[in-house]
Scaffold this active site. Structure first.
Site, PDB file in Angstrom:
ATOM      1  N   ALA A  10       0.827  -1.098  -0.318  1.00  0.00           N
ATOM      2  CA  ALA A  10      -0.276   0.112   0.137  1.00  0.00           C
ATOM      3  C   ALA A  10       0.944   1.322   0.186  1.00  0.00           C
ATOM      4  CB  ALA A  10      -0.656  -0.013   1.083  1.00  0.00           C
ATOM      5  N   GLY A  11       0.944   1.754  -1.528  1.00  0.00           N
ATOM      6  CA  GLY A  11       1.661   2.789  -1.139  1.00  0.00           C
ATOM      7  C   GLY A  11       2.791   2.669  -2.094  1.00  0.00           C
ATOM      8  N   LEU A  12       3.154   3.489  -3.368  1.00  0.00           N
ATOM      9  CA  LEU A  12       4.043   3.722  -4.450  1.00  0.00           C
ATOM     10  C   LEU A  12       4.305   4.542  -4.858  1.00  0.00           C
ATOM     11  CD1 LEU A  12       1.687   1.189  -7.265  1.00  0.00           C
ATOM     12  CD2 LEU A  12       3.791   0.182  -5.099  1.00  0.00           C
ATOM     13  N   VAL A  15       9.611   4.585  -1.825  1.00  0.00           N
ATOM     14  CA  VAL A  15      10.035   3.707  -0.624  1.00  0.00           C
ATOM     15  C   VAL A  15       9.526   2.653  -1.507  1.00  0.00           C
ATOM     16  CG1 VAL A  15       9.801   2.301   1.087  1.00  0.00           C
ATOM     17  CG2 VAL A  15      10.250   5.042   1.367  1.00  0.00           C
ATOM     18  N   ALA A  34      15.432 -15.965   3.520  1.00  0.00           N
ATOM     19  CA  ALA A  34      14.284 -16.373   4.337  1.00  0.00           C
ATOM     20  C   ALA A  34      13.293 -17.810   4.449  1.00  0.00           C
ATOM     21  CB  ALA A  34      12.994 -15.218   3.255  1.00  0.00           C
ATOM     22  N   LYS A 107       6.891   6.664  11.450  1.00  0.00           N
ATOM     23  CA  LYS A 107       7.116   6.310  12.427  1.00  0.00           C
ATOM     24  C   LYS A 107       5.884   7.401  13.023  1.00  0.00           C
ATOM     25  CE  LYS A 107       9.270   8.781   9.653  1.00  0.00           C
ATOM     26  NZ  LYS A 107       9.538   9.201   8.222  1.00  0.00           N
ATOM     27  N   GLY A 136      15.348   4.967   8.510  1.00  0.00           N
ATOM     28  CA  GLY A 136      16.218   4.544   7.567  1.00  0.00           C
ATOM     29  C   GLY A 136      16.098   3.210   7.235  1.00  0.00           C
ATOM     30  N   LYS A 207      10.981   9.038  16.085  1.00  0.00           N
ATOM     31  CA  LYS A 207      11.351   8.258  16.620  1.00  0.00           C
ATOM     32  C   LYS A 207      12.460   8.490  17.181  1.00  0.00           C
ATOM     33  CE  LYS A 207      12.839   9.671  11.032  1.00  0.00           C
ATOM     34  NZ  LYS A 207      13.875  10.416  10.385  1.00  0.00           N
TER      35      LYS A 207
END
Length: 435
Positions: A10-12, A15, A34, A107, A136, A207
């Site tokens: 969700a969010g393009l 990042v 993994a 954050k 980051g 943060k």
């Protein structure tokens, strides 16, 4: 090899596109580490037609983040939208309540709602991870929560905002003033069009509150972070600090404070004078650095890129690898029910040295008035400097460095000077960071 871990993104933005590139580029390496493939199945963003420099055709599209979170072909939702409330928070709640893991770089949301989300995740026995929310690509959350988990932390502090650090180190290198360098930072993409959250210290405070919760086993308490930013700094302050053997950096500091048998939590974000021989004095540009002092590990320094598509995507995918391995754990190191509600610690009894800068009218008696207030408040002056001659407005800069003493004494001295017609603007106070 085990079944793939299926990701919804969700969010393009910068990042989000970086996460896609990283997963596609390092797919085989990620699968080996993994123990199973990590694949993106579904994506969502506000603008479907926007060009993002990555091929989105292999992925299903959902306009609604809530629908995305509820899809049966999704195991983990990665939220990169931002904002402490609104769609991001609704997506987080829906994801966890649907029994799915949640990864975020947000954050602000963790600082404001982290306890609620952690409690939901622990109850649902799913992972809530937010390595990318602080510093980051620097693995500082993992470092505190895992690598140094055997330590009682005595203090956590550092440079937590790359925009401010770029501005301050550029002022230091060039002698230019704040407003000029801020404009450059915006032009180069280091600062937002509205840089308020960065330059006023709010981003760093978000943060810091997260790091403090993890380091000290405390409930996240962003509201209690004493926060001030860098907008009032002048090139003359940078030059004066340099002549004294210091650089100026925006530093967030958190540490337990024991008084009368009770532990309180001190949290502050403020520009500090940092001595040349301290590791943080050499952190330049848009870099972040965090220092953690453990009772057995000693001083640990985490340093690296605090933002950007590659470093932040690296932190996001590191969280996904942990989830693929089946690693859940308490989001804040210990269960939410065991996090202590530590009251905020006052700063008055804290001892240290301070830099105090005044902009004053250029007339007889002003220095005597300032030094009298310091004397009456019990502040001992180590050095006092008047810089330059009065400008067209008839004002000059007066700066002093105090000997070590309680912060309450400086506060009292400034109270005595409050309202004085000799002061053209409120004094600027910065603490000197000890080694």
């Amino acid at each position: 090899m085990a079944e793939p871990l299926r990701i919804a993104l969700a969010g393009l933005g910068t990042v989000g596109a970086g996460v896609i590139r990283l997963i596609e580029t390092n797919a085989a390496l990620i699968a080996r580490r993994a123990g199973r493939p990590i694949v993106i199945t579904t994506i969502s963003a506000r603008d479907r037609s926007k060009k993002r420099g990555v091929d989105l055709s292999p992925y299903a599209w959902e306009d609604d983040m809530i629908v995305l979170a509820e899809r049966p072909d999704v195991d983990v939702v990665v939220e990169l939208v931002g904002g402490s409330d609104g769609p991001a928070l609704a997506c987080a709640r829906t994801t966890i309540e649907s029994g799915k893991a949640f990864v975020t770089a947000n954050k602000a949301m963790i600082a404001h709602h982290g306890l609620e989300l952690a409690a939901k995740a622990e109850a649902a026995k799913v992972a809530l991870k937010f390595e990318a929310a602080v510093a980051g690509g620097i693995p500082v959350i993992k470092g505190l929560r895992e690598g140094a988990a055997a330590n009682a932390f005595e203090r956590v502090y550092g440079i937590l905002n790359g925009t401010c650090n770029f501005i301050l180190s550029t002022m230091e290198d060039t002698g230019r003033d704040f407003a000029d360098v801020l404009s450059e930072a915006q032009a180069r993409g280091y600062a937002e069009a509205d840089p308020t959250f960065d330059i006023e210290g709010t981003d760093a405070a978000h943060k810091l509150s997260i790091l403090a919760a993890i380091a000290f086993g405390a409930q996240v308490d962003f509201a209690s972070v004493d926060t001030s930013g860098i907008a009032r700094l002048r090139a003359a302050d940078i030059a004066q600090a340099d002549s004294l053997g210091y650089v100026i950096r925006l530093i967030g500091v958190a540490e337990p404070d024991w008084a009368d048998g009770q532990c309180r939590l001190f949290q502050r974000v403020q520009p500090h004078l940092v001595p040349f021989d301290h590791p943080l004095a050499h952190v330049d540009g848009a870099t972040n650095a965090v220092v953690a002092e453990g009772n057995f590990s000693g001083r640990l320094l985490f340093q690296g890129a605090g933002a950007g598509d590659g470093p932040t995507a690296s932190a996001v995918v590191a969280d996904l690898i942990d989830i693929a391995r089946g690693e859940i754990g308490a989001p804040f190191s210990v269960p939410v029910t065991e996090l202590e509600a530590l009251p905020p610690a006052p700063s008055g009894h804290r001892r240290g040295r301070a830099y105090i800068r005044f902009i004053v009218a250029d007339r007889p008696g002003v220095l005597a008035e300032i030094t009298a207030a310091m004397r009456d408040a019990g502040v001992s002056i180590e050095s006092l400097i008047q810089k330059g001659r009065a400008g067209q407005d008839g004002e000059v800069l007066v700066a002093m460095v105090t000997h070590e003493g309680p912060e309450s004494a400086v506060t009292e001295a400034l109270r005595l000077l409050d309202g004085s017609p000799s002061l053209a603007q409120p004094p600027l106070v910065m603490q000197l960071l000890g080694n």
